[in-house]
Design an enzyme around this catalytic site. Structure first.
Site, mmCIF file in Angstrom:
data_model
loop_
_atom_site.group_PDB
_atom_site.id
_atom_site.type_symbol
_atom_site.label_atom_id
_atom_site.label_comp_id
_atom_site.label_asym_id
_atom_site.label_seq_id
_atom_site.Cartn_x
_atom_site.Cartn_y
_atom_site.Cartn_z
ATOM 1 N N CYS A 163 0.804 -1.213 0.000
ATOM 2 C CA CYS A 163 0.000 0.000 0.000
ATOM 3 C C CYS A 163 0.847 1.277 0.000
ATOM 4 O O CYS A 163 0.961 1.974 1.017
ATOM 5 C CB CYS A 163 -0.984 0.049 1.153
ATOM 6 S SG CYS A 163 -2.296 1.242 0.787
ATOM 7 N N CYS A 342 -5.769 2.312 -4.617
ATOM 8 C CA CYS A 342 -5.284 2.877 -3.378
ATOM 9 C C CYS A 342 -6.225 3.998 -2.970
ATOM 10 O O CYS A 342 -6.197 5.071 -3.574
ATOM 11 C CB CYS A 342 -3.868 3.409 -3.623
ATOM 12 S SG CYS A 342 -2.916 3.534 -2.147
HETATM 13 P P1 FAD Z 1 -1.038 -10.844 3.893
HETATM 14 O O1 FAD Z 1 -2.480 -10.507 3.899
HETATM 15 O O2 FAD Z 1 -0.119 -9.970 4.655
HETATM 16 O O3 FAD Z 1 -0.929 -12.347 4.408
HETATM 17 C C1 FAD Z 1 0.269 -13.061 4.523
HETATM 18 C C2 FAD Z 1 0.024 -14.241 5.454
HETATM 19 O O4 FAD Z 1 1.122 -15.168 5.368
HETATM 20 C C3 FAD Z 1 -0.067 -13.828 6.914
HETATM 21 O O5 FAD Z 1 -1.266 -14.313 7.462
HETATM 22 C C4 FAD Z 1 1.165 -14.471 7.562
HETATM 23 O O6 FAD Z 1 0.935 -14.872 8.884
HETATM 24 C C5 FAD Z 1 1.413 -15.644 6.642
HETATM 25 N N1 FAD Z 1 2.807 -16.106 6.632
HETATM 26 C C6 FAD Z 1 3.932 -15.354 6.662
HETATM 27 N N2 FAD Z 1 5.012 -16.150 6.641
HETATM 28 C C7 FAD Z 1 4.575 -17.423 6.578
HETATM 29 C C8 FAD Z 1 5.217 -18.692 6.534
HETATM 30 N N3 FAD Z 1 6.545 -18.797 6.539
HETATM 31 N N4 FAD Z 1 4.449 -19.805 6.487
HETATM 32 C C9 FAD Z 1 3.092 -19.712 6.458
HETATM 33 N N5 FAD Z 1 2.432 -18.527 6.508
HETATM 34 C C10 FAD Z 1 3.168 -17.408 6.565
HETATM 35 N N6 FAD Z 1 -4.582 -2.574 0.438
HETATM 36 C C11 FAD Z 1 -5.631 -2.020 -0.261
HETATM 37 O O7 FAD Z 1 -6.087 -2.594 -1.242
HETATM 38 N N7 FAD Z 1 -6.195 -0.834 0.117
HETATM 39 C C12 FAD Z 1 -5.737 -0.161 1.189
HETATM 40 O O8 FAD Z 1 -6.258 0.907 1.516
HETATM 41 C C13 FAD Z 1 -4.631 -0.711 1.950
HETATM 42 N N8 FAD Z 1 -4.134 -0.055 3.018
HETATM 43 C C14 FAD Z 1 -3.144 -0.638 3.766
HETATM 44 C C15 FAD Z 1 -2.683 0.039 4.891
HETATM 45 C C16 FAD Z 1 -1.708 -0.521 5.702
HETATM 46 C C17 FAD Z 1 -1.212 0.251 6.906
HETATM 47 C C18 FAD Z 1 -1.194 -1.813 5.390
HETATM 48 C C19 FAD Z 1 -0.169 -2.451 6.286
HETATM 49 C C20 FAD Z 1 -1.626 -2.470 4.256
HETATM 50 C C21 FAD Z 1 -2.597 -1.895 3.428
HETATM 51 N N9 FAD Z 1 -3.050 -2.528 2.264
HETATM 52 C C22 FAD Z 1 -4.088 -1.958 1.524
HETATM 53 C C23 FAD Z 1 -2.312 -3.685 1.717
HETATM 54 C C24 FAD Z 1 -2.947 -5.036 1.951
HETATM 55 O O9 FAD Z 1 -3.224 -5.230 3.315
HETATM 56 C C25 FAD Z 1 -1.992 -6.125 1.459
HETATM 57 O O10 FAD Z 1 -1.539 -5.828 0.165
HETATM 58 C C26 FAD Z 1 -2.665 -7.488 1.437
HETATM 59 O O11 FAD Z 1 -3.070 -7.854 2.727
HETATM 60 C C27 FAD Z 1 -1.734 -8.546 0.844
HETATM 61 O O12 FAD Z 1 -2.254 -9.826 0.974
HETATM 62 P P2 FAD Z 1 -1.275 -11.086 1.042
HETATM 63 O O13 FAD Z 1 -2.152 -12.280 1.103
HETATM 64 O O14 FAD Z 1 -0.253 -11.019 -0.014
HETATM 65 O O15 FAD Z 1 -0.474 -10.898 2.411
#
Ligand code: FAD
Ligand code: UQ1
Length: 414
Positions: A163, A342
């Site tokens: 983000c 965003c």
């Molecule tokens: P995540 O949702 O982070 O999930 C990763 C998962 O993998 C976690 O549950 C973790 O525990 C697990 N994991 C890690 N390592 C391991 C391992 N070795 N083995 C097994 N599991 C593991 N997005 C938007 O679209 N709009 C917004 O307004 C927005 N605002 C944001 C504001 C902030 C402050 C933040 C921090 C993020 C924001 N985002 C926003 C971004 C969004 O949250 C992420 O892009 C999204 O959650 C990514 O999803 P993901 O599944 O890739 O990762």
């Protein structure tokens, strides 16, 4: 030793949503999800929590309640990938063998990469805060309330981030908070970013430059936080264009977007990742470039989109259909256009809804120009998106707004 047809590593936005899609057609036991965390956070809400608009509890659900019941959840982390052997090792020492694997481990926050930062965050009322972690997000609203006068400084790190708008949304909310509470004339508000632009998409960058000028917010480009000295309340920045040139700022409040990067467990597996440590996928199909039975979704993938939950939503259906094609021995048909969104919250009650593709061209859902600060977009971000996320996306029923976009434009635009 476990065996499964589909292994999903990570139960965050991407891993949970895609597991839900697959669980509908798979038998019980065919899907294993490895996820160490007891709780699932809706991270996009952190920005609003930092501004006192939502509570941390609102962003949190039990992992058990969001992961699909039909999948077998193993509450461990993957500690080693072995894609040549279609296997991973998990933290209890067990091995899991899979036919197909989805990597969805997100990215890692590296607060420890800035000397003094972890210490500063752990001192009560130090004025140092960070919306990026559930452990630190409540400190932002505390710092805003305690602020009396002086420098309020906000940072954007010199690494890939999730983000990319979030480090500046908190600037706008804070500036508005100071106005609302009669402290604005005693606050000097500064946004120091490592980037050479305020935002990557020109249309929205132009709008944001207007916002910062109107509201007397200082913006320093190519300026990177390298050290915090909490006892003296000093933040030290380097000029990325002039190596060795440093500026020292005395802060009353310091909001840090920490350095971030690919998780260590990925970096160790050089066959799986690119030089930066992100899972090396084809940017069109999201299939791994070497291992055809491996896909990645979300923040841990090498696809060069902005890392947002909105991108994850758009990637969901691409990965789902392409993985099903591989499972059926058919050709891949779905192509991802890099869609990211965003919601740039610019204060209490206003938001610029940025939406764009791989080429950083606007790709807007609504038939109005979205470079305006709008109340309705703020309400969408605050009230509609969380419901969309919990009810639809995590259950595999939200693939991003492309269908809505086609309808809104009556088929006249893509
Ligand atoms: P995540 O949702 O982070 O999930 C990763 C998962 O993998 C976690 O549950 C973790 O525990 C697990 N994991 C890690 N390592 C391991 C391992 N070795 N083995 C097994 N599991 C593991 N997005 C938007 O679209 N709009 C917004 O307004 C927005 N605002 C944001 C504001 C902030 C402050 C933040 C921090 C993020 C924001 N985002 C926003 C971004 C969004 O949250 C992420 O892009 C999204 O959650 C990514 O999803 P993901 O599944 O890739 O990762
Ligand atoms: C979106 O699809 C999404 O995924 C759930 C988000 O994550 C929180 C978003 O912030 C946004 C803006 C979208 C895009 C959706 C629309 C209707 C513009």
């Amino acid at each position: 030793e476990h065996n499964c047809k589909l292994l999903v590593v990570g139960g965050g936005s991407g891993g949970c949503s895609l597991s839900a899609k697959f669980a509908r057609n798979f038998q019980k036991g065919e899907i294993i999800i490895v996820e160490p965390s007891d709780v699932h956070y809706y991270q996009p809400m952190f920005t609003l929590i930092g501004g006192g608009i939502k509570k941390l509890e609102d962003s949190r659900k039990n992992m058990r309640d969001v992961l699909p019941n039909k999948a077998n959840w193993i509450k461990e982390s993957v500690v080693e990938f072995n894609p040549q052997k279609n296997a991973v090792t998990i933290s209890n020492g067990d091995t899991i063998k899979y036919d197909f694997m989805l990597v969805a481990v997100g990215l890692q926050l590296r607060y420890e990469a800035v000397p003094g930062l972890v210490e500063a965050l752990n001192i009560p009322n130090s004025g140092v805060c960070s919306n990026y972690s559930p452990n630190h997000v409540n400190k932002t609203y505390e710092a805003l309330q305690k602020f009396e006068s002086g420098n309020a400084v906000f940072t954007f790190p010199n690494t890939p981030v999730k983000c990319p708008g979030a480090p500046q949304k908190v600037v706008y909310i804070s500036e508005h908070f100071f106005r609302k509470t009669g402290k604005r004339n005693k606050a000097n508000v500064t946004y120091n970013t490592s980037l050479g632009v305020i935002f990557g998409v020109k249309k929205y960058a132009d709008a944001l430059w207007k916002v910062v000028k109107e509201r007397n917010i200082n913006v320093n480009l190519r300026t990177n936080l390298i050290e915090v000295q909490p006892e003296k309340k000093l933040a030290i920045f380097e000029n990325l264009d002039k190596p060795g040139e440093k500026t020292i700022v005395e802060y009353s409040m310091l909001h840090v977007a920490p350095p971030m990067g690919a998780p260590d467990v990925l970096k160790k597996c050089t066959d799986l990742v690119n030089e930066a440590g992100f899972v090396n996928v084809n940017k069109d199909t999201l299939q791994h470039v070497k291992f055809s039975n491996v896909f990645a979704i979300g923040d841990c993938s090498s696809s060069p989109n902005s890392k947002t939950a909105a991108s994850v939503a758009a990637q969901c259906n691409i990965v789902y259909k392409n993985m099903k094609a591989v499972m059926a021995g058919q050709n891949l048909t779905e192509i991802y256009n890099g869609y990211a969104s965003c919601p740039l919250v610019t204060g209490y009650g206003s938001c610029i809804m940025a939406e764009f593709d791989y080429d950083l061209n606007p790709l807007e859902t609504f038939p109005i120009s979205q470079d305006k600060e709008m109340w309705v977009m703020y309400m969408m971000k605050k009230d509609f998106m969380p419901t969309l996320y919990w009810k639809l996306m995590l259950n595999g029923y939200w693939n991003g707004p492309s269908t809505v976009r086609s309808l809104m434009h009556l088929g006249l635009r893509k």
